[in-house]
Write an enzyme that holds these catalytic residues in place. Structure first.
Site, PDB file in Angstrom:
ATOM      1  CG  HIS A 148      -2.134  -0.826   1.112  1.00 19.56           C
ATOM      2  ND1 HIS A 148      -2.080  -2.195   0.994  1.00 19.56           N
ATOM      3  CD2 HIS A 148      -3.460  -0.487   1.093  1.00 19.56           C
ATOM      4  CE1 HIS A 148      -3.311  -2.674   0.917  1.00 19.56           C
ATOM      5  NE2 HIS A 148      -4.166  -1.656   0.971  1.00 19.56           N
ATOM      6  CG  HIS A 197       2.361  -3.369   6.499  1.00 14.19           C
ATOM      7  ND1 HIS A 197       3.167  -4.320   5.913  1.00 14.19           N
ATOM      8  CD2 HIS A 197       1.366  -3.121   5.618  1.00 14.19           C
ATOM      9  CE1 HIS A 197       2.667  -4.633   4.725  1.00 14.19           C
ATOM     10  NE2 HIS A 197       1.579  -3.920   4.527  1.00 14.19           N
TER      11      HIS A 197
END
Length: 239
Positions: A148, A197
């Site tokens: 992303h 993450h």
């Protein structure tokens, strides 16, 4: 030697010099972060930052008011594959409508190349998602780097740079590019907030994304100038 260096700097335009510095810094940062990702145990700054987004002693509860979690999910979608594909497809279709096929091809190569590079890095590093906190979004792919963060950097910087070329005045150009950078940063922060993450994954995504976007921009600029020189009989031309 000093005179030669000054002459070289005078010939190199500031945007080109800045792009080169971004590429060098991005590659250096990515190399350092790969070492962090390959370590047997998570780095201290990874765990500290990840836990800073959760209430003390409650790894399942994110900080902030209840609406913030939903807002972060909305922001993170700006870097998702489906949204990026939709935005890039719209941009490419528009460029084809105004008869700029070369620019449309550049956008496709930049974003598609970024996706391929992200996938190769994920497979090469093979880092699992963090288990220190609960995931507030469903993810099944590997963790390093953040796709992303990387794709948002490539997509929004590429489109921002293209838009800036056609906008009047320095202020509007800076505004568009700043908006592209801000969007990229917010997407990356949302990935850490949602717990999907490690911070180093996001930093690596930014490093790789910024470097790749600048490299594509330099390549497109060099090709444009070479083509312009050919059309003008080898004479130097501006943008």
């Amino acid at each position: 030697m000093k005179n030669a260096a000054n002459a070289l700097l005078n010939r190199v335009e500031f945007p080109v010099l800045l792009a080169g510095l971004v590429i060098a810094a991005g590659l250096w940062g990515l190399e350092e972060l790969i070492e962090v990702a390959r370590a047997a145990t998570p780095h201290a700054f990874d765990t500290e930052i990840l836990l800073a987004f959760r209430k003390a002693g409650q790894p399942d509860s994110p900080i902030g008011p209840p609406w913030l979690e939903g807002a972060m999910r909305d922001i993170t979608s700006l870097g998702s594959g489906s949204v990026v594909v939709l935005i890039v497809a719209a941009a490419i279709f528009y460029l084809l409508l105004i008869r700029r096929p070369a620019t449309a091809l550049f956008v496709f190569v930049a974003v598609a190349g970024g996706q391929v590079l992200s996938s190769l890095l994920k497979a090469g590093i093979d880092r699992p998602r963090p288990e220190l906190v609960s995931h507030l979004a469903n993810e099944t792919t590997l963790s390093f780097p953040s796709g992303h963060a990387m794709l948002s950097a490539v997509t929004y910087l590429t489109l921002g740079a293209l838009a800036a070329r056609f906008l009047p005045g320095r202020t509007t150009k800076i505004y568009v590019l700043s908006l592209a950078v801000l969007t990229t940063l917010l997407v990356g922060i949302s990935r850490v907030y949602l717990g999907v993450h490690w911070p180093s994954d996001v930093l690596a995504g930014w490093c790789a994304g910024f470097a790749w976007a600048m490299l594509c921009w330099l390549a497109a600029r060099a090709w444009q100038r070479w083509r312009a020189q050919r059309l003008n009989g080898g004479k130097e031309t501006g943008d």
